[in-house]
Design an enzyme around this catalytic site. Structure first.
Site, short mmCIF file in Angstrom:
data_model
loop_
_atom_site.label_atom_id
_atom_site.label_comp_id
_atom_site.label_asym_id
_atom_site.label_seq_id
_atom_site.Cartn_x
_atom_site.Cartn_y
_atom_site.Cartn_z
N CYS A 20 -3.94 13.16 13.30
CA CYS A 20 -4.74 11.95 13.14
C CYS A 20 -4.57 11.10 14.38
CB CYS A 20 -4.38 11.20 11.87
SG CYS A 20 -2.86 10.31 11.99
N ARG B 299 1.49 14.56 13.41
CA ARG B 299 1.92 14.36 12.02
C ARG B 299 1.97 15.66 11.21
NH1 ARG B 299 -0.79 9.01 9.65
NH2 ARG B 299 1.11 8.93 8.43
N PRO B 300 2.85 16.59 11.59
CA PRO B 300 2.98 17.83 10.82
C PRO B 300 3.55 17.57 9.43
CG PRO B 300 4.71 17.70 12.47
CD PRO B 300 3.82 16.52 12.69
N VAL B 301 3.48 18.60 8.55
CA VAL B 301 4.04 18.45 7.19
C VAL B 301 5.10 19.54 6.93
CG1 VAL B 301 2.11 17.23 6.10
CG2 VAL B 301 2.05 19.73 6.26
N ASP B 302 5.65 20.09 8.03
CA ASP B 302 6.60 21.19 7.88
C ASP B 302 7.80 20.83 7.00
OD1 ASP B 302 7.04 19.42 10.09
OD2 ASP B 302 8.63 20.73 10.83
N LEU B 303 8.26 19.58 7.06
CA LEU B 303 9.45 19.20 6.29
C LEU B 303 9.15 19.16 4.79
CD1 LEU B 303 10.84 16.39 8.62
CD2 LEU B 303 11.21 18.85 8.72
N ARG C 217 -4.28 10.79 4.48
CA ARG C 217 -3.16 11.74 4.53
C ARG C 217 -2.24 11.61 3.32
NH1 ARG C 217 -1.58 14.06 9.13
NH2 ARG C 217 0.50 14.08 8.27
N ILE D 134 8.51 6.78 16.78
CA ILE D 134 8.15 7.51 15.54
C ILE D 134 6.91 8.39 15.76
CG2 ILE D 134 7.60 7.31 13.08
CD1 ILE D 134 10.36 6.15 13.70
N ARG E 290 -8.43 -0.64 4.67
CA ARG E 290 -7.54 0.37 4.11
C ARG E 290 -6.18 -0.23 3.77
NH1 ARG E 290 -7.23 5.84 7.28
NH2 ARG E 290 -5.84 6.12 5.52
N ASP F 235 4.94 0.45 11.97
CA ASP F 235 3.73 -0.18 11.42
C ASP F 235 3.60 -1.65 11.83
OD1 ASP F 235 3.02 2.20 10.30
OD2 ASP F 235 3.58 1.67 8.26
N LYS G 32 0.84 -1.21 0.00
CA LYS G 32 0.00 0.00 0.00
C LYS G 32 0.86 1.25 0.00
CE LYS G 32 -1.64 1.56 4.11
NZ LYS G 32 -1.39 2.97 4.47
N ASN G 33 1.87 1.28 0.89
CA ASN G 33 2.63 2.52 1.05
C ASN G 33 3.65 2.75 -0.06
OD1 ASN G 33 1.12 3.15 3.22
ND2 ASN G 33 2.65 2.60 4.77
C1 EPZ Z 1 4.56 6.90 6.37
O1 EPZ Z 1 3.85 7.99 6.97
C2 EPZ Z 1 3.58 5.76 6.26
N1 EPZ Z 1 2.48 6.17 5.40
C3 EPZ Z 1 3.07 5.36 7.65
O2 EPZ Z 1 2.22 4.24 7.51
C4 EPZ Z 1 4.28 4.95 8.50
O3 EPZ Z 1 3.84 4.67 9.81
C5 EPZ Z 1 5.29 6.11 8.54
O4 EPZ Z 1 5.67 6.50 7.19
C6 EPZ Z 1 6.58 5.77 9.28
O5 EPZ Z 1 7.19 4.66 8.69
C7 EPZ Z 1 2.62 6.08 4.08
O6 EPZ Z 1 3.66 5.69 3.55
C8 EPZ Z 1 1.44 6.45 3.24
P1 EPZ Z 1 6.81 10.20 8.33
P2 EPZ Z 1 4.45 9.47 6.93
O7 EPZ Z 1 6.75 11.49 7.58
O8 EPZ Z 1 5.18 9.67 5.66
C9 EPZ Z 1 7.33 13.50 11.75
C10 EPZ Z 1 0.22 3.01 7.82
O9 EPZ Z 1 -0.35 2.46 8.79
N2 EPZ Z 1 7.23 14.51 10.68
O10 EPZ Z 1 7.99 9.31 8.08
O11 EPZ Z 1 3.36 10.41 7.28
C11 EPZ Z 1 6.02 12.75 11.95
O12 EPZ Z 1 5.11 13.46 12.75
C12 EPZ Z 1 0.83 4.38 7.94
O13 EPZ Z 1 0.31 2.47 6.70
C13 EPZ Z 1 7.43 15.83 10.96
O14 EPZ Z 1 7.70 16.23 12.11
O15 EPZ Z 1 5.48 9.38 8.15
C14 EPZ Z 1 6.49 11.46 12.58
O16 EPZ Z 1 6.69 11.65 13.95
C15 EPZ Z 1 0.60 5.02 9.27
N3 EPZ Z 1 7.31 16.76 9.95
C16 EPZ Z 1 7.85 11.22 11.90
O17 EPZ Z 1 8.25 12.50 11.36
C17 EPZ Z 1 7.02 16.38 8.67
O18 EPZ Z 1 6.93 17.27 7.80
C18 EPZ Z 1 7.83 10.22 10.76
O19 EPZ Z 1 6.76 10.53 9.88
C19 EPZ Z 1 6.84 15.03 8.38
C20 EPZ Z 1 6.94 14.10 9.40
#
Ligand code: EPZ
Length: 426
Positions: A123, A128-132, A99, A335, A405, A313, A22-23
């Protein structure tokens, strides 16, 4: 709302074909926005999230042709054809539902030079911010404005290649920037990039579409932007979280399962944990076998980390297993800040677990008892199905839409190995 009923105590034996990830499928689908040429993806899992992403792409003007395979072993084929100029708006409804829709931002701003994408918000598993994602695009010259819950990103003269070092590892931000950098002017160097296999899969697909990327699978991705990308064909890699989940199913039920269409390195961090706990796990010509014969499992600590570490996960599923193992284990989640929602539900099934900060302390060797349960996210939900396989009596997992999902045909796959499981339709 559908529910899943599991009656525990059956030893599982048989074969489970692993679906496409999926991912990996979701960012690969977003990559279709980068080119007017058709992108054909195979081994695509038939999951609610894939359907949501297809809807988001349709709203943006992409033609989506979906051909499901009749076979258990081969996923569907998805043909995606973006128009010369797609729409630039991904609405709140689209992004709120899933998301991963936010992954259209990088491709849209790179190709259309502007994008309006709803901010996803928090969520169940954390803020889960998107600042990066946004800082990386700004480094590439995008002007970003946040208004009314939306990100407006503009790059009137196109994005420029840039050096960007992620302060923390982010899967989604790496994917968004990798796609954007593929069409930027000049070279981008993404440091401290996430190394999850799904990112390697995306990078390989982009290369078949004409992107110039080196350092694939490493933490430094170097992208030489090209003027345009063309269409291509790509098979989605196997789902490592589904692989790990069914490996744990074999261990928790004291069974013997061969997982096909997958490979051991995809679950590299889980293997030593399962072996240490007492399961046998090996590569086969077709995938992986997991066997647990008779004896009980030993408690073994785990800490979630970015790949190649132990994946967040699989944390909930592993905790269900540890609830039945001999001894005390410490499971640390690094995480996401709120990913222990399965704990109160596992307690209702007789587990003994206490949470201290980011660590769950599991006192194992508990005989779990079936109960009605529900969870608020996908991986937490599947951990309750696994607990149900080991529990005495009947477990009914509510809110099955979470499972739909991310786990393709879960009840059929488990049933084929002898599990007493069925979907209760409503
Ligand atoms: C991906 O989410 C996966 N989703 C998640 O799977 C998975 O748990 C996660 O990576 C970690 O492996 C998809 O691939 C669609 P991150 P993502 O950005 O990309 C912080 C599932 O069940 N962060 O690696 O959203 C964030 O808050 C899902 O299939 C920032 O601070 O995860 C987290 O603490 C759930 N700023 C950490 O980084 C940002 O801009 C890692 O998040 C982005 C992230």
């Amino acid at each position: 709302m559908d529910r899943i009923r599991v009656t525990g105590g059956r030893r599982l034996k048989g074969e489970i074909p692993i679906s496409g990830a999926k991912n990996a499928a979701l960012p690969l689908m977003a990559a279709a926005l980068l080119s007017e040429g058709a992108l054909t993806l195979s081994n695509v899992p038939n999951l609610a999230d894939v359907v949501y992403m297809a809807d988001v792409l349709r709203q943006l003007g992409v033609a989506v042709a979906w051909q499901m395979s009749g076979s258990d072993h081969v996923g569907g084929v998805l043909k995606l054809q973006s128009p010369r100029r797609s729409q630039s708006l991904a609405t709140y409804d689209a992004v709120r539902k899933m998301r991963a829709s936010f992954l259209v931002l990088g491709p849209l701003v790179a190709r259309n030079r502007e994008a309006m994408v709803s901010l996803p918000g928090g969520c169940a598993i954390g803020a889960r911010p998107v600042d990066l994602h946004l800082k990386g695009l700004e480094a590439m010259g995008a002007e970003i404005e946040l208004t009314g819950g939306y990100v407006f990103a503009r790059a009137p003269n196109g994005l420029k290649g840039a050096a960007y070092e992620f302060p923390t590892v982010s899967v989604g931000a790496t994917e968004n920037l990798l796609m954007a950098a593929s069409l930027a002017h000049g070279e981008s160097v993404l440091k401290n990039a996430a190394r999850e296999p799904e990112i390697g899969d995306l990078a390989r697909c982009l290369v078949t579409m004409g992107a110039k990327i080196s350092g694939i699978d490493s933490s430094t991705l170097v992208v030489e932007g090209v003027k345009e990308l063309h269409g291509g064909q790509h098979a989605v890699l196997p789902d490592r979280i589904e692989t790990g989940t069914y490996a744990i199913a074999a261990a928790i039920s004291g069974g013997e399962i061969e997982l096909t269409n997958t490979s051991l390195p995809l679950i590299g961090a889980l293997v030593p944990l399962l072996r240490n706990a007492g399961a046998e796990i090996d590569s086969t010509a077709f995938g992986v076998t997991v066997v647990r014969n008779g004896h009980s499992m030993r408690a073994t600590d785990a800490t979630t980390e970015p790949f190649p570490g132990f994946p967040t996960d699989l944390q909930a599923q592993y905790m269900a297993l540890m609830a039945t193992a001999d001894g005390e284990s410490h499971i640390r989640e690094t995480i996401f800040e709120n990913r222990f929602m399965h704990v109160p539900e596992l307690l209702r099934m007789g587990a003994e677990i206490r949470v201290e900060g980011d660590t769950a302390i599991v006192t194992g060797a508990r005989k779990l008892k079936g109960a009605p349960v529900m969870a608020t996210d996908l991986r937490a939900s599947v951990s309750l199905v696994l607990a149900g396989l080991a529990a005495e009596g009947e477990t009914v997992v509510n809110r099955v839409y979470h499972l739909d999902r991310g786990f393709e045909r879960i009840e059929q796959k488990l049933k084929a190995c002898g599990a007493d499981i069925e979907r209760l339709k409503e």
